[in-house]
Design a protein around this motif. Structure first.
Motif, PDB file in Angstrom:
ATOM      1  N   GLY A 180       0.797  -1.215   0.000  1.00 10.77           N
ATOM      2  CA  GLY A 180       0.000   0.000   0.000  1.00 10.77           C
ATOM      3  C   GLY A 180       0.828   1.262   0.000  1.00 10.77           C
ATOM      4  O   GLY A 180       0.288   2.368   0.114  1.00 10.77           O
ATOM      5  N   MET A 181       2.150   1.144  -0.152  1.00 13.69           N
ATOM      6  CA  MET A 181       3.025   2.308  -0.146  1.00 13.69           C
ATOM      7  C   MET A 181       2.920   3.055  -1.475  1.00 13.69           C
ATOM      8  O   MET A 181       2.793   2.432  -2.528  1.00 13.69           O
ATOM      9  CB  MET A 181       4.473   1.886   0.093  1.00 13.69           C
ATOM     10  CG  MET A 181       4.700   1.171   1.419  1.00 13.69           C
ATOM     11  SD  MET A 181       4.399   2.268   2.819  1.00 13.69           S
ATOM     12  CE  MET A 181       5.800   3.382   2.637  1.00 13.69           C
ATOM     13  N   PRO A 182       2.984   4.387  -1.450  1.00  7.54           N
ATOM     14  CA  PRO A 182       2.942   5.162  -2.694  1.00  7.54           C
ATOM     15  C   PRO A 182       4.090   4.773  -3.620  1.00  7.54           C
ATOM     16  O   PRO A 182       5.225   4.612  -3.179  1.00  7.54           O
ATOM     17  CB  PRO A 182       3.089   6.612  -2.217  1.00  7.54           C
ATOM     18  CG  PRO A 182       2.653   6.591  -0.787  1.00  7.54           C
ATOM     19  CD  PRO A 182       3.058   5.243  -0.251  1.00  7.54           C
TER      20      PRO A 182
END
Length: 390
Positions: free
Chosen positions: A294-296
């Motif tokens: 879910g990290m950018p």
């Protein structure tokens, strides 16, 4: 002014000059300037690094010049060695039983219809199933494990021909059934052997075998996980299996695919300390691993699954390991420590060769870097002495 500098191991070219210490005048005496010994490299009088530690020496020939003992040579030396240079790459892996494979139902009640039915029996996690063993049951109809390489993709009965017939007959013979010839033809004699096998398993004696009756795998399997519970609808994913021998699973980056060659040797750092030898036993097809962080900016990655088997008798607990692959190898080459390299002002690298009481700078071409050493070619020979930082 020309300048040469030593290269620090692992850091590439970087400045490492050390100014030669200035001479102090005796107490009470008027200071006087001492001239340093000059040097000529390539026919040009000027500056050159002499000695380990990259000491900068200023040109200055003239009357009254006195030799400076501090600039007499390198503070440390190393020997040019001929050896096999090996570059290694270490990646993380998991010690378990190898890659898990999904096993599912291919039809209910032996009709090969491709679905339906209810799961009525499952093995336990960790159970080992070999040739002739039951992997699961749907509507109380068992799916039996056979060994081979060709999946059961059709119904086999009298007059069928092909490699899958031979594979079935090889399994029947291995299970102790006789009265037929092991070949590519399904004859009436084969059908009688199948009926005996079915009777022994408590099944209806049809004399034929279909995809819902058997599952073909390369060898015995260990039940890794159950995907459904007893009473659930039969599906394409009922359980997962692995091999029965301890193995290491490694997901190599696609760019490192060439590191893994079946039969290749690796070394393994084991959980809790210690190491062991291993062999690459399988290299799978590339697969996509989805990023779930879910990290950018995160994205999916493509990896190549690799299976490594430890040497017989290796004792180790399951867990994370580090697997070291051979990335490159240069046999029988001349090498020097990386720290012996000098970055030359005119470009490229050189080494300071020590000969008796004098030194000379020799330009070299570098090759493979590994384990603090570097492959070199140039006006060098095995056993030559070269300067090192002190």
């Amino acid at each position: 002014m020309s300048r040469r500098r030593h290269v620090a191991p692992g850091d590439g070219p970087r400045s490492a000059e050390v100014n030669a210490p200035a001479d102090a005048a005796p107490a009470g005496a008027a200071p006087r300037r001492r001239r340093r010994r000059g040097a000529i490299v390539g026919g040009v009088a000027g500056a050159v690094v002499i000695g380990a530690g990259a000491v900068l020496v200023l040109g200055g020939f003239g009357r009254g010049a006195e030799p400076d003992p501090a600039a007499s040579g390198p503070g440390a030396t190393a020997t040019v060695t001929r050896q096999t240079l090996v570059e290694r790459s270490t990646v993380k892996g998991v010690l378990g039983y190898g890659e898990a494979v999904v096993q599912g139902h291919q039809g209910a009640g032996g009709d090969g219809g491709g679905g339906g039915g209810t799961v009525t029996w499952l093995p336990g996690v960790g159970d080992v199933v070999d040739r002739g063993g039951v992997l699961f049951k749907v509507d109380e109809h068992p799916t039996v494990l056979l060994l081979g390489s060709l999946p059961m993709y059709r119904d086999l009965g009298v007059d069928a021909e092909g490699d899958d017939v031979r594979q079935l007959e090889e399994n029947l013979a291995a299970l102790g059934y006789t009265g037929f010839t092991v070949d590519a033809k399904f004859t009436a004699a084969t059908a009688k052997a199948v009926e005996k096998w079915q009777k022994d398993r408590g099944l209806e004696k049809t004399g034929s075998v279909g995809p819902a009756d058997v599952l073909v795998v390369p060898g015995p399997v260990r039940v890794d996980a159950l995907k459904v519970r007893v009473g659930a609808p039969a599906a394409a994913e009922i359980l997962t299996t692995t091999g029965v021998d301890r193995a290491i699973s490694v997901d190599l980056d696609l760019a490192d695919r060439d590191l893994a060659v079946e039969g290749g040797a690796v070394s393994v750092a084991l959980p809790g300390g210690g190491s062991a030898d291993g062999v690459i036993t399988a290299v799978g097809s590339p697969k996509i691993v989805k990023d779930e962080s879910g990290m950018p900016g995160a994205s999916d990655t493509t990896v190549v699954p690799v299976t490594v088997t430890l040497a017989d008798g290796t004792e180790a607990d399951a867990g994370s390991v580090k697997v070291t692959f051979v990335a490159d190898e240069r046999p029988d080459v001349l090498t020097v420590p990386v720290a012996a390299l000098l970055a030359l002002a005119e470009g490229g690298y050189g080494v300071e060769v020590v000969e008796g009481g004098s030194t000379r700078i020799v330009a070299v071409t570098t090759g493979l870097f590994a384990d603090g050493n570097v492959e070199v070619t140039g006006d060098l020979a095995e056993g030559d002495v070269v300067g090192m930082p002190s």
